[in-house]
Design an enzyme around this catalytic site. Structure first.
Site, PDB file in Angstrom:
ATOM      1  N   PHE A   1     -72.466  56.760  18.080  1.00 10.62           N
ATOM      2  CA  PHE A   1     -73.307  55.609  17.740  1.00 10.62           C
ATOM      3  C   PHE A   1     -74.613  55.709  18.536  1.00 10.62           C
ATOM      4  O   PHE A   1     -74.673  56.385  19.552  1.00 10.62           O
ATOM      5  CB  PHE A   1     -72.561  54.301  18.053  1.00 10.62           C
ATOM      6  CG  PHE A   1     -73.353  53.094  17.655  1.00 10.62           C
ATOM      7  CD1 PHE A   1     -73.638  52.854  16.320  1.00 10.62           C
ATOM      8  CD2 PHE A   1     -73.836  52.207  18.600  1.00 10.62           C
ATOM      9  CE1 PHE A   1     -74.401  51.755  15.946  1.00 10.62           C
ATOM     10  CE2 PHE A   1     -74.595  51.104  18.233  1.00 10.62           C
ATOM     11  CZ  PHE A   1     -74.877  50.878  16.902  1.00 10.62           C
ATOM     12  N   ASP A   2     -75.644  54.998  18.070  1.00  8.49           N
ATOM     13  CA  ASP A   2     -76.971  55.198  18.691  1.00  8.49           C
ATOM     14  C   ASP A   2     -77.010  54.847  20.176  1.00  8.49           C
ATOM     15  O   ASP A   2     -77.603  55.573  20.968  1.00  8.49           O
ATOM     16  CB  ASP A   2     -78.084  54.473  17.905  1.00  8.49           C
ATOM     17  CG  ASP A   2     -77.874  52.978  17.765  1.00  8.49           C
ATOM     18  OD1 ASP A   2     -76.804  52.487  18.150  1.00  8.49           O
ATOM     19  OD2 ASP A   2     -78.784  52.287  17.268  1.00  8.49           O
TER      20      ASP A   2
ATOM     21  N   ASP B   1     -63.951  55.830  20.769  1.00  7.29           N
ATOM     22  CA  ASP B   1     -64.830  54.667  20.675  1.00  7.29           C
ATOM     23  C   ASP B   1     -64.159  53.775  19.638  1.00  7.29           C
ATOM     24  O   ASP B   1     -64.200  54.042  18.442  1.00  7.29           O
ATOM     25  CB  ASP B   1     -66.233  55.094  20.247  1.00  7.29           C
ATOM     26  CG  ASP B   1     -67.164  53.894  20.058  1.00  7.29           C
ATOM     27  OD1 ASP B   1     -66.648  52.761  19.869  1.00  7.29           O
ATOM     28  OD2 ASP B   1     -68.393  54.079  20.073  1.00  7.29           O
TER      29      ASP B   1
ATOM     30  N   TYR C   1     -63.315  33.292  39.979  1.00  8.13           N
ATOM     31  CA  TYR C   1     -64.097  34.512  40.175  1.00  8.13           C
ATOM     32  C   TYR C   1     -63.191  35.742  40.168  1.00  8.13           C
ATOM     33  O   TYR C   1     -63.492  36.754  39.532  1.00  8.13           O
ATOM     34  CB  TYR C   1     -64.862  34.433  41.497  1.00  8.13           C
ATOM     35  CG  TYR C   1     -65.837  35.568  41.681  1.00  8.13           C
ATOM     36  CD1 TYR C   1     -67.174  35.435  41.308  1.00  8.13           C
ATOM     37  CD2 TYR C   1     -65.414  36.789  42.208  1.00  8.13           C
ATOM     38  CE1 TYR C   1     -68.063  36.476  41.454  1.00  8.13           C
ATOM     39  CE2 TYR C   1     -66.302  37.840  42.353  1.00  8.13           C
ATOM     40  CZ  TYR C   1     -67.632  37.683  41.982  1.00  8.13           C
ATOM     41  OH  TYR C   1     -68.501  38.722  42.126  1.00  8.13           O
TER      42      TYR C   1
ATOM     43  N   ALA D   1     -64.465  50.625  18.548  1.00 13.86           N
ATOM     44  CA  ALA D   1     -65.095  49.385  18.064  1.00 13.86           C
ATOM     45  C   ALA D   1     -64.416  48.850  16.796  1.00 13.86           C
ATOM     46  O   ALA D   1     -64.220  47.660  16.642  1.00 13.86           O
ATOM     47  CB  ALA D   1     -66.585  49.623  17.803  1.00 13.86           C
TER      48      ALA D   1
ATOM     49  N   HIS E   1     -85.691  51.790  16.662  1.00 11.22           N
ATOM     50  CA  HIS E   1     -85.527  50.788  15.594  1.00 11.22           C
ATOM     51  C   HIS E   1     -85.549  49.358  16.109  1.00 11.22           C
ATOM     52  O   HIS E   1     -85.966  48.446  15.406  1.00 11.22           O
ATOM     53  CB  HIS E   1     -84.232  51.037  14.829  1.00 11.22           C
ATOM     54  CG  HIS E   1     -83.025  51.229  15.690  1.00 11.22           C
ATOM     55  ND1 HIS E   1     -82.850  52.348  16.467  1.00 11.22           N
ATOM     56  CD2 HIS E   1     -81.953  50.434  15.925  1.00 11.22           C
ATOM     57  CE1 HIS E   1     -81.717  52.238  17.132  1.00 11.22           C
ATOM     58  NE2 HIS E   1     -81.149  51.089  16.827  1.00 11.22           N
TER      59      HIS E   1
ATOM     60  N   LYS F   1     -66.653  43.673  17.521  1.00  9.17           N
ATOM     61  CA  LYS F   1     -66.269  44.044  16.156  1.00  9.17           C
ATOM     62  C   LYS F   1     -64.791  43.688  15.962  1.00  9.17           C
ATOM     63  O   LYS F   1     -64.460  42.547  15.694  1.00  9.17           O
ATOM     64  CB  LYS F   1     -66.519  45.535  15.910  1.00  9.17           C
ATOM     65  CG  LYS F   1     -67.981  45.906  15.764  1.00  9.17           C
ATOM     66  CD  LYS F   1     -68.652  46.200  17.050  1.00  9.17           C
ATOM     67  CE  LYS F   1     -69.998  46.829  16.889  1.00  9.17           C
ATOM     68  NZ  LYS F   1     -70.735  46.855  18.157  1.00  9.17           N
TER      69      LYS F   1
HETATM   70  N1  F0G Z   1     -69.908  52.057  19.425  1.00  6.97           N
HETATM   71  C1  F0G Z   1     -69.973  51.761  18.109  1.00  6.97           C
HETATM   72  C2  F0G Z   1     -69.209  52.580  17.128  1.00  6.97           C
HETATM   73  C3  F0G Z   1     -70.768  50.700  17.680  1.00  6.97           C
HETATM   74  O1  F0G Z   1     -70.843  50.430  16.371  1.00  6.97           O
HETATM   75  C4  F0G Z   1     -71.472  49.939  18.646  1.00  6.97           C
HETATM   76  C5  F0G Z   1     -72.321  48.832  18.245  1.00  6.97           C
HETATM   77  C6  F0G Z   1     -71.358  50.288  19.998  1.00  6.97           C
HETATM   78  C7  F0G Z   1     -70.550  51.339  20.339  1.00  6.97           C
HETATM   79  C8  F0G Z   1     -72.082  49.514  21.072  1.00  6.97           C
HETATM   80  O2  F0G Z   1     -71.489  48.288  21.275  1.00  6.97           O
HETATM   81  O3  F0G Z   1     -73.220  46.600  20.594  1.00  6.97           O
HETATM   82  O4  F0G Z   1     -71.229  45.954  21.956  1.00  6.97           O
HETATM   83  O5  F0G Z   1     -73.040  47.290  22.954  1.00  6.97           O
HETATM   84  N2  F0G Z   1     -72.651  48.636  17.068  1.00  6.97           N
HETATM   85  C9  F0G Z   1     -73.417  47.520  16.549  1.00  6.97           C
HETATM   86  C10 F0G Z   1     -73.716  47.786  15.116  1.00  6.97           C
HETATM   87  C11 F0G Z   1     -74.588  47.123  17.362  1.00  6.97           C
HETATM   88  O6  F0G Z   1     -74.541  47.050  14.545  1.00  6.97           O
HETATM   89  O7  F0G Z   1     -73.136  48.694  14.515  1.00  6.97           O
HETATM   90  P1  F0G Z   1     -72.299  46.967  21.713  1.00  6.97           P
END
Ligand code: F0G
Length: 457
Positions: A123-124, A213, A71, A215, A447, A256
């Protein structure tokens, strides 16, 4: 040799099965004409996302067996922390179950209602988390990013003049600036080291921290190596370290560029921010040494972060994505250029130039691609970002894109040849693609769960 091969061989396979066109029409209707609602087993080639869909390596699977599930203070956490710190370099490494959990934790800890968070393009989920904290997510991409035909090396850059203006206009209300590398919503385009450095210098003058960010930081590092003067031939790890050296912190979806099926992190320099985030982490995610992940996940991610920076892998990754783009381009399919690192983006408006914005050309194209060949793709355009004023006026994003996101180490060249063939056929009969309208539009991130109906005629 000119041929760039997959730098791995396949040890485990997972069958995929074709369906008939009639079946796909039925599945799509049952799914409310929303690709997110289709069962994955009804998809032949799944390009919905490159997130969490990668194939793990033998070393990662071995790491899974090594996972320490204690843990608190698990060995796997320290392995994870060391792996992250050797690339990112910040003081505090905080695991989270995925990227948006890190976003939520950070926004909850440091964003106040009325704040403004400038970025290249959020990102969204990032935008949604900023807005959920009562702040404004301000996208300031370079103007060239709006032109899908313009071939420039770093269309992911932030517009520095616009950033300066925003930092002045909102002085005292900008808790941080966030640069997304690569710029996913802007077409997977990279940000240059020069732009990162200039942004940091500007943020320093305004006393505002710069965060990344991260990713797809490794793909961004490869683009810097290929495209930025003075960077050619450098080790991706060194370039990545230079990128993070411009920042005082980072968020990352490790689904990613860490080859994770799940995972995320916050990496921060500021002691006070880290303290606040950890307090919130314990409340909703888990103890500070696992953050909602299993010990085995932390092991797999630690290995993934090392593997992603392998130059042979990155060369193959970027080249194999460009291969898809080049073949589509040769057939006249309208695309966003240059091609992204993790995805090729179709220009929905030009592909379906018979459909007005309100009939969602990009979304409609993604549906037609599924029906035609069982391929699932993701709209990043009018459905995701379209907004309506109280007086009914719609605002559409600059580009209505359909993303063909390529999972890491999963599909071979013949899979991608099939995708190209399907799209070329569909392009020839594009006038038959029907538009859609909303039957149900959720107020946040529509979406994912929206329901549509095709428009007749
Ligand atoms: N930032 C970026 C640039 C992303 O592309 C994503 C996720 C996130 C943050 C959020 O991360 O999914 O681990 O919570 N992108 C995916 C996509 C979902 O399809 O581009 P997450």
């Amino acid at each position: 040799m000119k041929t760039i091969i997959e730098p791995f061989r396949i040890k485990v396979v997972e069958p995929i099965r074709p369906t008939t066109r009639e079946e796909r029409e039925r599945y799509l209707a049952e799914a409310g004409h929303n690709p997110f609602r289709i069962r994955a087993e009804h998809v032949l080639i799944d390009l919905l996302t490159d997130s969490g869909t990668g194939a793990m390596s033998t070393r990662q699977w071995a790491g899974i067996m090594e996972g320490d599930e204690s843990y608190a203070g698990a060995r796997s956490f320290f392995r994870f922390e060391a792996s992250v710190r050797s690339v990112f370099g910040h003081r505090h490494v905080i695991p989270a179950h995925q990227g948006r959990a890190a976003e939520r934790l950070l926004c909850g800890a440091v964003v106040q209602p009325g704040d403004v968070i400038p970025g290249n393009t959020h990102f969204d989920t990032t935008r949604a988390n900023i807005e959920a904290a009562g702040a404004v997510a301000l996208d300031l991409p370079v103007p060239e990013a709006r032109d899908p035909d313009l071939i420039l090396p770093f269309k992911g850059n932030i517009d520095l003049d616009a950033l300066e203006a925003a930092l002045r206009a909102h002085a005292g209300h900008v808790p941080f600036v966030l640069l997304t590398v690569t710029n996913n919503s802007g077409g997977g385009q990279p940000v240059s080291l020069a732009n990162l450095r200039a942004a940091r210098e500007m943020c320093d003058r305004h006393g505002v921290p710069l965060l990344l960010d991260a990713a797809r930081f490794a793909e961004n590092a490869w683009f810097i190596r290929e495209r930025e003067p003075g960077q050619e031939g450098r080790a991706p790890l060194d370039i990545a370290r230079d990128m993070f050296a411009c920042s005082q912190g980072a968020l990352m979806s490790m689904k990613k560029d860490a080859f994770g099926n799940i995972g995320g992190l916050l990496s921060l320099d500021d002691d006070d921010w880290a303290q606040r985030v950890r307090t919130a982490l314990i409340l909703t995610e888990g103890f500070v040494t696992y953050g909602g992940l299993a010990g085995r996940d932390l092991e797999a991610l630690a290995v993934g972060l090392e593997e992603i920076l392998d130059p042979e892998y990155l060369r193959y990754r970027i080249r194999s994505t460009a291969y898809v783009g080049e073949r589509l381009q040769a057939a006249g399919v309208p695309l966003l250029k240059p091609f992204g690192g993790h995805a090729v983006y179709l220009d929905g408006r030009r592909f379906c130039d018979h459909l007005p914005d309100i009939l969602y050309p990009g979304w409609s194209l993604s549906l037609a691609l599924y029906v035609h060949a069982g391929i699932r793709a993701c709209e990043i355009g009018n459905v995701m970002f379209g907004r309506q004023d109280p007086d009914g006026t719609w605002h559409w994003p600059p580009l209505d894109l359909v993303r063909l996101a390529i999972p890491r180490r999963v599909y071979t060249q013949s899979h991608m040849d099939y995708v190209v063939e399907a799209l070329v056929e569909l392009f020839a009969e594009r006038c038959s693609i029907r538009g859609v309208r909303f039957v149900h539009r959720p107020p946040v991130l529509p979406h994912f769960t929206a329901v549509f109906e095709p428009v007749q005629g």
